[in-house]
Design a protein around this motif. Structure first.
Motif, PDB file in Angstrom:
ATOM      1  N   GLY A 213       0.812  -1.204   0.000  1.00 51.45           N
ATOM      2  CA  GLY A 213       0.000   0.000   0.000  1.00 51.45           C
ATOM      3  C   GLY A 213       0.847   1.257   0.000  1.00 51.45           C
ATOM      4  N   PRO A 214       0.225   2.420   0.111  1.00 56.44           N
ATOM      5  CA  PRO A 214       0.964   3.684   0.133  1.00 56.44           C
ATOM      6  C   PRO A 214       1.727   3.856   1.448  1.00 56.44           C
ATOM      7  CG  PRO A 214      -1.357   4.070   0.570  1.00 56.44           C
ATOM      8  CD  PRO A 214      -1.233   2.622   0.200  1.00 56.44           C
ATOM      9  N   PRO A 215       2.724   4.746   1.469  1.00 60.62           N
ATOM     10  CA  PRO A 215       3.465   4.991   2.714  1.00 60.62           C
ATOM     11  C   PRO A 215       2.532   5.418   3.847  1.00 60.62           C
ATOM     12  CG  PRO A 215       4.606   5.981   0.857  1.00 60.62           C
ATOM     13  CD  PRO A 215       3.264   5.534   0.340  1.00 60.62           C
ATOM     14  N   ALA A 216       2.713   4.800   5.027  1.00 62.22           N
ATOM     15  CA  ALA A 216       1.844   5.115   6.161  1.00 62.22           C
ATOM     16  C   ALA A 216       2.615   5.334   7.450  1.00 62.22           C
ATOM     17  CB  ALA A 216       0.815   3.998   6.358  1.00 62.22           C
ATOM     18  N   LYS A 217       3.757   4.654   7.613  1.00 59.63           N
ATOM     19  CA  LYS A 217       4.464   4.732   8.892  1.00 59.63           C
ATOM     20  C   LYS A 217       5.940   4.403   8.696  1.00 59.63           C
ATOM     21  CE  LYS A 217       3.313  -0.075  10.087  1.00 59.63           C
ATOM     22  NZ  LYS A 217       2.676  -0.956  11.093  1.00 59.63           N
ATOM     23  N   LEU A 218       6.693   4.561   9.771  1.00 55.30           N
ATOM     24  CA  LEU A 218       8.110   4.204   9.778  1.00 55.30           C
ATOM     25  C   LEU A 218       8.326   2.975  10.645  1.00 55.30           C
ATOM     26  CD1 LEU A 218       9.790   7.717  10.218  1.00 55.30           C
ATOM     27  CD2 LEU A 218       9.404   6.449   8.093  1.00 55.30           C
TER      28      LEU A 218
ATOM     29  N   ALA B  16       9.966   4.730  -1.994  1.00 54.13           N
ATOM     30  CA  ALA B  16       9.612   5.824  -1.082  1.00 54.13           C
ATOM     31  C   ALA B  16      10.787   6.785  -0.929  1.00 54.13           C
ATOM     32  CB  ALA B  16       9.206   5.272   0.275  1.00 54.13           C
ATOM     33  N   THR B  17      10.485   8.072  -0.914  1.00 52.98           N
ATOM     34  CA  THR B  17      11.538   9.087  -0.797  1.00 52.98           C
ATOM     35  C   THR B  17      11.239  10.075   0.336  1.00 52.98           C
ATOM     36  OG1 THR B  17      10.443  10.428  -2.495  1.00 52.98           O
ATOM     37  CG2 THR B  17      12.190   8.924  -3.231  1.00 52.98           C
ATOM     38  N   ASN B  18      10.406   9.687   1.295  1.00 53.27           N
ATOM     39  CA  ASN B  18      10.075  10.571   2.417  1.00 53.27           C
ATOM     40  C   ASN B  18      11.321  10.842   3.256  1.00 53.27           C
ATOM     41  OD1 ASN B  18       7.930   8.500   1.731  1.00 53.27           O
ATOM     42  ND2 ASN B  18       6.667  10.043   2.713  1.00 53.27           N
ATOM     43  N   SER B  19      11.645  12.097   3.494  1.00 58.60           N
ATOM     44  CA  SER B  19      12.806  12.439   4.328  1.00 58.60           C
ATOM     45  C   SER B  19      12.545  12.028   5.771  1.00 58.60           C
ATOM     46  CB  SER B  19      13.093  13.935   4.253  1.00 58.60           C
ATOM     47  OG  SER B  19      13.542  14.291   2.966  1.00 58.60           O
ATOM     48  N   ILE B  20      13.499  11.314   6.368  1.00 57.35           N
ATOM     49  CA  ILE B  20      13.350  10.796   7.725  1.00 57.35           C
ATOM     50  C   ILE B  20      14.330  11.529   8.636  1.00 57.35           C
ATOM     51  CG2 ILE B  20      13.527   8.749   9.194  1.00 57.35           C
ATOM     52  CD1 ILE B  20      12.913   7.067   6.714  1.00 57.35           C
TER      53      ILE B  20
ATOM     54  N   PRO C  30       7.325  13.577   7.489  1.00 54.93           N
ATOM     55  CA  PRO C  30       6.051  14.279   7.306  1.00 54.93           C
ATOM     56  C   PRO C  30       4.956  13.348   6.771  1.00 54.93           C
ATOM     57  CG  PRO C  30       7.852  15.607   6.469  1.00 54.93           C
ATOM     58  CD  PRO C  30       8.434  14.269   6.799  1.00 54.93           C
ATOM     59  N   GLY C  31       3.811  13.354   7.454  1.00 53.14           N
ATOM     60  CA  GLY C  31       2.666  12.574   6.993  1.00 53.14           C
ATOM     61  C   GLY C  31       2.681  11.114   7.375  1.00 53.14           C
ATOM     62  N   LEU C  32       3.754  10.643   8.045  1.00 50.02           N
ATOM     63  CA  LEU C  32       3.850   9.233   8.408  1.00 50.02           C
ATOM     64  C   LEU C  32       3.841   9.081   9.932  1.00 50.02           C
ATOM     65  CD1 LEU C  32       6.616   7.971   5.932  1.00 50.02           C
ATOM     66  CD2 LEU C  32       4.150   8.155   5.572  1.00 50.02           C
ATOM     67  N   ILE C  33       3.386   7.926  10.407  1.00 52.31           N
ATOM     68  CA  ILE C  33       3.395   7.639  11.837  1.00 52.31           C
ATOM     69  C   ILE C  33       4.848   7.426  12.275  1.00 52.31           C
ATOM     70  CG2 ILE C  33       2.626   6.040  13.630  1.00 52.31           C
ATOM     71  CD1 ILE C  33       0.236   5.358  11.812  1.00 52.31           C
ATOM     72  N   PRO C  34       5.310   8.165  13.289  1.00 53.10           N
ATOM     73  CA  PRO C  34       6.709   8.035  13.724  1.00 53.10           C
ATOM     74  C   PRO C  34       6.940   6.752  14.502  1.00 53.10           C
ATOM     75  CG  PRO C  34       5.552   9.541  15.161  1.00 53.10           C
ATOM     76  CD  PRO C  34       4.570   9.172  14.070  1.00 53.10           C
TER      77      PRO C  34
ATOM     78  N   GLN D 277       0.574   0.481   5.814  1.00 48.86           N
ATOM     79  CA  GLN D 277      -0.151   0.277   7.058  1.00 48.86           C
ATOM     80  C   GLN D 277       0.037  -1.123   7.626  1.00 48.86           C
ATOM     81  OE1 GLN D 277      -1.797   2.960   8.486  1.00 48.86           O
ATOM     82  NE2 GLN D 277      -1.771   1.619  10.266  1.00 48.86           N
ATOM     83  N   SER D 278       0.357  -2.098   6.752  1.00 47.67           N
ATOM     84  CA  SER D 278       0.538  -3.484   7.197  1.00 47.67           C
ATOM     85  C   SER D 278       1.963  -3.795   7.630  1.00 47.67           C
ATOM     86  CB  SER D 278       0.123  -4.445   6.077  1.00 47.67           C
ATOM     87  OG  SER D 278      -1.247  -4.275   5.747  1.00 47.67           O
ATOM     88  N   GLY D 279       2.864  -2.817   7.499  1.00 46.10           N
ATOM     89  CA  GLY D 279       4.252  -3.039   7.889  1.00 46.10           C
ATOM     90  C   GLY D 279       5.138  -3.533   6.770  1.00 46.10           C
ATOM     91  N   LEU D 280       4.646  -3.478   5.533  1.00 41.01           N
ATOM     92  CA  LEU D 280       5.461  -3.884   4.385  1.00 41.01           C
ATOM     93  C   LEU D 280       6.285  -2.703   3.893  1.00 41.01           C
ATOM     94  CD1 LEU D 280       2.777  -5.925   2.402  1.00 41.01           C
ATOM     95  CD2 LEU D 280       4.597  -6.831   3.854  1.00 41.01           C
ATOM     96  N   ALA D 281       7.539  -2.969   3.500  1.00 39.85           N
ATOM     97  CA  ALA D 281       8.398  -1.915   2.967  1.00 39.85           C
ATOM     98  C   ALA D 281       7.801  -1.353   1.683  1.00 39.85           C
ATOM     99  CB  ALA D 281       9.795  -2.466   2.698  1.00 39.85           C
ATOM    100  N   VAL D 282       7.937  -0.044   1.512  1.00 36.61           N
ATOM    101  CA  VAL D 282       7.409   0.619   0.317  1.00 36.61           C
ATOM    102  C   VAL D 282       8.576   0.970  -0.603  1.00 36.61           C
ATOM    103  CG1 VAL D 282       6.066   2.537  -0.588  1.00 36.61           C
ATOM    104  CG2 VAL D 282       5.483   1.551   1.646  1.00 36.61           C
ATOM    105  N   PRO D 283       8.860   0.144  -1.618  1.00 32.75           N
ATOM    106  CA  PRO D 283       9.948   0.459  -2.554  1.00 32.75           C
ATOM    107  C   PRO D 283       9.672   1.780  -3.267  1.00 32.75           C
ATOM    108  CG  PRO D 283       9.227  -1.818  -2.812  1.00 32.75           C
ATOM    109  CD  PRO D 283       8.199  -1.137  -1.956  1.00 32.75           C
TER     110      PRO D 283
END
Length: 199
Positions: A39-44, A81-85, A133-137, A73-79
């Motif tokens: 799914g789409p990016p949801a968390k770290l 993804a470029t969200n700055s952490i 930004p926008g993701l569950i820490p 949301q299921s804990g699968l890695a999102v290939p």
């Protein structure tokens, strides 16, 4: 052979049997692996937890630098993804330095920190927090900051309730501490005499 709308329960080993008027032939075994939909990016999520051997008053690089992953949301890695952490201190005192913001590798959605350094004068446990930004820490496991060598004696309980000729109502309790006031027995012998003087 076509399997449409494959589900996880369809994974396994398959053979194909072809029959006609002359008999039957069975194929070699084929293994079907069903990869879950991402799914789409949801968390770290933390793939590699940070570790360190830390002493109060001494700056140290983390022995194991953390690796953090962008997940759905299921804990699968999102290939891709470029969200700055970014990483900050969640609890515990100190200063965190180094490169504290990383961009994930686009191939696997993972950010690998390389030079985080932690300095604290407060003995105890430090926890790091990773956010985008926008993701569950997410927070790291605790990193232990050990006290420095003991160099002083301090009161844990001050004496009080003095009456002439009587025992103190509140007896003093002492502790040894490092130069920052953290309780410490580092560098001390097995027993240590304490002398009282009346001033």
């Amino acid at each position: 052979l076509t399997i449409t709308n494959a589900q996880g329960t369809n994974a396994g080993s398959y053979t194909v049997v072809v029959t006609n008027a002359f008999g039957a032939v069975t194929s070699t075994v084929a293994t079907l692996t069903v990869n879950p939909a991402v799914g789409p990016p949801a968390k770290l999520g933390i793939v590699v937890q940070p570790t360190a051997t830390l002493t109060a008053g001494t700056a140290s690089n983390l022995a194991t630098q953390p690796v953090v992953e962008v997940q759905d949301q299921s804990g699968l890695a999102v290939p891709g993804a470029t969200n700055s952490i970014s990483v900050t201190l969640f609890s515990g005192g100190g200063t965190l330095s180094g490169t504290t913001t990383m961009t994930p590798n686009g191939a696997n959605g993972r950010a690998t920190f390389t030079n985080l350094n932690l300095s604290s004068i407060q003995a105890g446990t430090v926890v790091l927090s990773f956010a985008a930004p926008g993701l569950i820490p997410t927070n790291s496991q605790g990193l232990t900051v050990n006290p420095a060598p003991a160099v002083q004696v301090m009161f844990s309980t001050q004496p009080g309730g003095a009456t002439n000729g009587q025992l103190l109502a509140i007896q003093p309790i002492l502790r040894t501490a490092d130069r920052f006031g953290n309780s410490s027995t580092v560098g001390l012998p097995g027993s240590l005499p304490v002398f009282y003087t009346n001033t």
